[in-house]
Design an enzyme around this catalytic site. Structure first.
Site, short mmCIF file in Angstrom:
data_model
loop_
_atom_site.label_atom_id
_atom_site.label_comp_id
_atom_site.label_asym_id
_atom_site.label_seq_id
_atom_site.Cartn_x
_atom_site.Cartn_y
_atom_site.Cartn_z
N ASP A 134 0.85 -1.20 0.00
CA ASP A 134 0.00 0.00 0.00
C ASP A 134 0.89 1.25 0.00
OD1 ASP A 134 -2.77 -1.22 0.45
OD2 ASP A 134 -1.60 -2.13 2.04
N LYS A 138 -1.05 9.91 0.74
CA LYS A 138 -1.06 11.22 1.41
C LYS A 138 0.12 11.33 2.38
CE LYS A 138 -6.06 11.65 1.25
NZ LYS A 138 -7.29 11.34 1.98
N THR A 208 -0.12 -8.56 -11.46
CA THR A 208 -1.15 -8.66 -10.42
C THR A 208 -2.23 -7.62 -10.69
OG1 THR A 208 -0.38 -7.05 -8.80
CG2 THR A 208 0.70 -9.20 -8.77
N GLU A 211 -1.07 -4.17 -10.06
CA GLU A 211 -0.17 -3.73 -11.12
C GLU A 211 -0.97 -3.30 -12.35
OE1 GLU A 211 2.65 -6.71 -12.17
OE2 GLU A 211 3.78 -5.36 -13.46
#
Ligand SMILES: C[S@@+](CC[C@H](N)C(=O)[O-])C[C@H]1O[C@@H](n2cnc3c(N)ncnc32)[C@H](O)[C@@H]1O
Length: 229
Positions: A134, A138, A208, A211
């Site tokens: 992940d 931010k 994936t 991706e």
């Protein structure tokens, strides 16, 4: 003091509720005993688990597990342990393992930080795969990024001499940040001659879902492969 309290603990995921389909739940119920490793805070025994001492790779955050299953199927002479906290993905990978009868792949449904701290012994691993962690786009969420120097320092002792760390990401600022973190340590060296260079995509890594989503958004994929000399 435990390892994890030495550094501020990274909480790299937010568990989303729901979305566990009945067939994913059934797969967990049916196959966890055979293809799962239950988390417990003591070293895991690869020989007892797999019945052999083949090379061992840890995959961190396998998502729906499609790449994980494909890699394990293509590499029957390597054992894989795959950690994920997201139950639908866990259910999906159990389905794939059972359908393909992958005896060289086991799932741990638990926060990998605990797994690394308590179940993986030093020099146990031949490789670590972290595909599309992940990115936490931010700035105020960057502290949640899994791949930061304390995490690298935590996993490096678990690698054998000659073992590798392979990270792939489609988020260029994260790729640069990972390179910067890796440049601050001395235990792993870049597999490429240029110490800050990305790697060509290793052949074993299939496309994936994350991706493909990145590619659809026009992102460039960075593979980062470091070796423990
Ligand atoms: C963006 S997804 C990528 C999934 C997959 N590797 C792929 O390429 O499709 C990142 C995954 O890492 C998992 N994850 C994040 N932190 C984790 C942790 N500490 N332990 C286990 N899994 C984690 C998340 O639940 C999520 O499924």
């Amino acid at each position: 003091m435990t390892d994890s309290s030495l550094h501020q603990r990274i909480k790299s995921f937010v568990l989303r509720q729901g979305h566990l389909t009945p067939s994913q739940k059934k797969a967990i119920d049916d196959h966890q005993a055979t293809f799962g490793i239950l988390y417990e805070p003591k070293p895991f025994n690869p020989l007892a688990t797999f019945g052999n001492n083949k090379p061992l790779i840890l995959e961190i955050g396998f998502g729906m597990g499609v790449a994980t299953a494909a890699i394990a199927e293509n590499q029957p002479d390597t054992n894989f342990i795959a950690a994920e906290v997201h139950a639908p993905g866990v259910g999906n990978l159990y389905k794939l393992i059972a359908a393909k009868q992958l005896n060289n792949l086991r799932i741990i449904q638990h926060d990998v930080i605990d797994v690394i701290d308590h179940m993986i012994e030093d020099q146990m691993l031949d490789g670590i795969h972290i595909f599309f962690p992940d990115p936490w786009h931010k700035k105020r969420h960057h502290k949640r990024r899994l791949i930061q120097l304390p995490f690298i320092e935590k996993i490096t002792p678990k690698l054998k001499q000659g073992a590798y760390l392979h990270i792939a990401t489609d988020w260029a600022p994260y790729a640069e940040a990972i390179m910067t973190e890796l440049a601050q340590q001395t235990q792993l060296i870049n597999s490429q001659p240029d110490p800050m260079a990305f790697s060509p995509k290793p052949l074993y890594r299939p496309l994936t879902k994350f991706e493909q989503r990145g590619l659809n958004l026009g992102h460039t994929i960075a593979d980062i492969v470091f070796i423990k000399p």
